[in-house]
Design an enzyme around this catalytic site. Structure first.
Site, PDB file in Angstrom:
ATOM      1  N   GLN A 133      -9.550 -20.304  -1.821  1.00 50.22           N
ATOM      2  CA  GLN A 133      -8.286 -19.829  -2.387  1.00 50.22           C
ATOM      3  C   GLN A 133      -7.943 -18.390  -1.967  1.00 50.22           C
ATOM      4  OE1 GLN A 133     -10.773 -21.175  -4.423  1.00 50.22           O
ATOM      5  NE2 GLN A 133      -9.869 -23.213  -4.345  1.00 50.22           N
ATOM      6  N   HIS A 166     -19.044 -38.294  -5.532  1.00 47.91           N
ATOM      7  CA  HIS A 166     -17.960 -38.336  -6.508  1.00 47.91           C
ATOM      8  C   HIS A 166     -17.192 -39.650  -6.438  1.00 47.91           C
ATOM      9  CE1 HIS A 166     -17.778 -33.707  -5.729  1.00 47.91           C
ATOM     10  NE2 HIS A 166     -18.866 -34.072  -6.364  1.00 47.91           N
ATOM     11  N   TYR A 212      -9.702 -32.838  -8.289  1.00 50.73           N
ATOM     12  CA  TYR A 212     -11.108 -33.016  -8.629  1.00 50.73           C
ATOM     13  C   TYR A 212     -11.544 -34.473  -8.551  1.00 50.73           C
ATOM     14  CZ  TYR A 212     -10.613 -28.316 -10.563  1.00 50.73           C
ATOM     15  OH  TYR A 212     -10.371 -26.983 -10.732  1.00 50.73           O
ATOM     16  N   HIS A 264     -14.765 -29.512 -15.941  1.00 53.26           N
ATOM     17  CA  HIS A 264     -13.963 -28.514 -15.242  1.00 53.26           C
ATOM     18  C   HIS A 264     -13.514 -27.361 -16.131  1.00 53.26           C
ATOM     19  CE1 HIS A 264     -13.482 -31.846 -12.228  1.00 53.26           C
ATOM     20  NE2 HIS A 264     -13.963 -30.851 -11.520  1.00 53.26           N
ATOM     21  N   GLU A 311     -21.149 -31.423 -16.712  1.00 48.49           N
ATOM     22  CA  GLU A 311     -20.931 -30.194 -15.952  1.00 48.49           C
ATOM     23  C   GLU A 311     -19.769 -29.361 -16.485  1.00 48.49           C
ATOM     24  OE1 GLU A 311     -19.368 -29.125 -11.443  1.00 48.49           O
ATOM     25  OE2 GLU A 311     -20.297 -31.073 -11.834  1.00 48.49           O
ATOM     26  N   GLU A 357     -20.870 -22.932 -11.531  1.00 44.72           N
ATOM     27  CA  GLU A 357     -20.006 -23.045 -10.364  1.00 44.72           C
ATOM     28  C   GLU A 357     -19.046 -21.861 -10.259  1.00 44.72           C
ATOM     29  OE1 GLU A 357     -16.386 -26.059  -9.119  1.00 44.72           O
ATOM     30  OE2 GLU A 357     -18.188 -26.893 -10.052  1.00 44.72           O
ATOM     31  N   HIS A 361     -23.585 -26.099  -5.935  1.00 46.40           N
ATOM     32  CA  HIS A 361     -22.222 -26.581  -5.706  1.00 46.40           C
ATOM     33  C   HIS A 361     -22.004 -26.796  -4.205  1.00 46.40           C
ATOM     34  CE1 HIS A 361     -17.702 -25.722  -5.548  1.00 46.40           C
ATOM     35  NE2 HIS A 361     -17.785 -26.732  -6.381  1.00 46.40           N
ATOM     36  N   ASP A 392     -15.272 -27.631   0.162  1.00 44.46           N
ATOM     37  CA  ASP A 392     -14.993 -26.216   0.407  1.00 44.46           C
ATOM     38  C   ASP A 392     -16.284 -25.409   0.520  1.00 44.46           C
ATOM     39  OD1 ASP A 392     -15.573 -26.408  -2.276  1.00 44.46           O
ATOM     40  OD2 ASP A 392     -13.769 -25.397  -2.981  1.00 44.46           O
ATOM     41  N   GLU A 442     -25.310 -31.652  -4.939  1.00 42.82           N
ATOM     42  CA  GLU A 442     -23.987 -32.236  -4.741  1.00 42.82           C
ATOM     43  C   GLU A 442     -23.811 -32.593  -3.274  1.00 42.82           C
ATOM     44  OE1 GLU A 442     -19.301 -31.337  -5.835  1.00 42.82           O
ATOM     45  OE2 GLU A 442     -20.777 -29.727  -6.012  1.00 42.82           O
TER      46      GLU A 442
END
Length: 422
Positions: free
Chosen positions: A59, A143, A179, A228, A252, A278, A328, A332, A355
């Site tokens: 970002q 995921h 997500y 999240h 999480e 995270e 994590h 990204d 992950e």
């Protein structure tokens, strides 16, 4: 050269082992999957000897590039690359106000690149430089998500058929379109924000998802879920207790960083293990999560806390406190960052789970040596350093742009229009 570089703090402070010196530091930004990945390259005066490190802050990637090229490079050019601890401390302390996502990602790029150089100079993979293997490979999770419970379970069943043993489940609802779960629009007509997200519905739908999943996937598949960072402490306990019958591997990020002080109480009341970290942007903050007794798994984005070196220290701290690691690593994280994760995984007795992300063919072209998940397992490269290179001609074909990541990372809105945490 700036006068600043002639001051003793920035000069080589003790005799170097040999004449190897850093001659330049620069960034390469590429997006072979559409997500900007930032890589730091550290060059030396030895022909062909350079290192690569992950500095990916998707970002704010422009800011990371600026930090590396306008501030970091001038502090380390001329220095011996083997003094990893001193060089990274020098960069971290030189800003006076320190830590944060931009600085620590830039610092991570330097840190990982220096470890890459160390491995290449010694002819060893990084995991052997820090103690070698404690296990042959790292088990991973993948995921599964969809707009409906059925879509999520269809994807989960496909992963089970492929041999995955750990699956994170997410299901779409109004207001959620990221997500790994597709959003459902127009959920609350007549509301100021009809596409908003209602926590009450989330707390109802999520246990229903896991009830179905456990019935249909059986008892042997480990199930995970990510909240999240959107819940209050009371809501987090409510969710954890509602998920108890389904035996989650972990739950999480139930709380936003602003609420982390409440984690020890939430963990004490939670019947399922909690994975948090995270959104930590300093190793000190992450260490506090471990020492305060609020987590069962520490799962930092390791470039956001400064790189491989601080993550290695956290893994040791976790080992001595009964906490496990779950670094994590979605899309990204660059392949270099993923390689650093796996070097930590195979070497640490505190390893819990990794992950997983299946990189596309373009990423393998840009980053020769990118690790491949095989039957749910990740094994480190055995080549010197990280065992990963970067083809800059290929990287230029996948130019990075300011992306939609900024939008979905900003959070979700409630039906009344209020912005919630991401």
């Amino acid at each position: 050269m700036s006068d600043l570089l002639t001051e003793p703090t920035f000069e080589q402070p003790w005799p170097a082992r040999d004449g190897t010196r850093i001659t330049g530091v620069r960034t390469i930004v590429t997006a072979p999957e559409g997500t900007p990945l930032v890589v730091v390259r550290v060059d030396t005066n030895v022909d062909g000897l350079y290192g690569l490190g992950c500095a990916t802050f998707t970002q704010r990637w422009h800011s990371v590039v600026s930090f590396v090229e306008e501030h970091l490079e001038r502090l380390v050019v001329g220095r011996y690359p083997g003094d990893i601890e001193d060089l990274t401390r020098l960069v971290r302390l030189s800003g006076y106000w320190r830590d944060g996502g931009v600085e620590n990602n830039a610092l991570s790029g330097l840190d990982m690149a220096l470890w890459d150089i160390a491995g290449k100079r010694s002819g060893l993979p990084v995991h052997e430089l820090v103690g070698g293997k404690a296990r042959a490979a790292a088990d991973t999770y993948i995921h599964a998500g969809g707009a409906t419970v059925e879509e999520t379970l269809d994807q989960a069943r496909a992963y089970v058929a492929e041999g995955w043993r750990h699956i994170r489940l997410q299901v779409g609802q109004p207001g959620i379109g990221a997500y790994g779960a597709h959003g459902v629009g127009g959920g609350y007509p007549g509301s100021p924000y009809p596409d908003g997200w209602r926590v009450e519905e989330y707390l109802r739908v999520t246990p229903a998802l896991f009830e179905r999943a456990r019935q249909e996937l059986g008892p042997d598949v480990e199930l995970l879920h990510d909240a999240h960072s959107r819940l209050t402490p009371k809501q987090a306990v409510t969710l954890a207790r509602s998920l108890e019958p389904y035996g989650l591997f972990f739950l999480e990020d139930v709380l936003a960083p602003e609420e982390w002080r409440s984690l020890p109480g939430v963990r004490a009341a939670s019947p399922v293990p909690l994975a948090v970290g995270e959104l930590a942007t300093s190793a000190t903050t992450a260490a506090g999560l471990i020492l305060d007794g609020g987590v069962d798994f520490i799962r930092c984005h390791i470039s956001a806390i400064g790189g491989f070196s601080p993550a290695k220290k956290l893994a040791t701290l976790a080992e001595f406190t009964g906490v496990r690691t779950a670094w994590h690593a979605p899309g990204d994280t660059s392949p270099i960052g993923a390689a650093a994760n796996v070097a930590l995984d195979v070497g640490s007795p505190a390893f819990g789970i990794q992950e997983g992300h299946v990189y596309n063919d373009a990423t393998h072209e840009v980053f020769p040596g990118t690790l491949r998940i095989e039957d749910g397992w990740l094994r480190p490269n055995e080549e010197p350093g990280w065992g990963i290179d970067l083809d800059e001609d290929a990287a230029r074909r996948f130019a990075a742009e300011l992306s939609g990541h900024d939008a979905w990372a900003a959070g979700v809105r409630s039906p009344d229009g209020a912005l919630r945490y991401p």
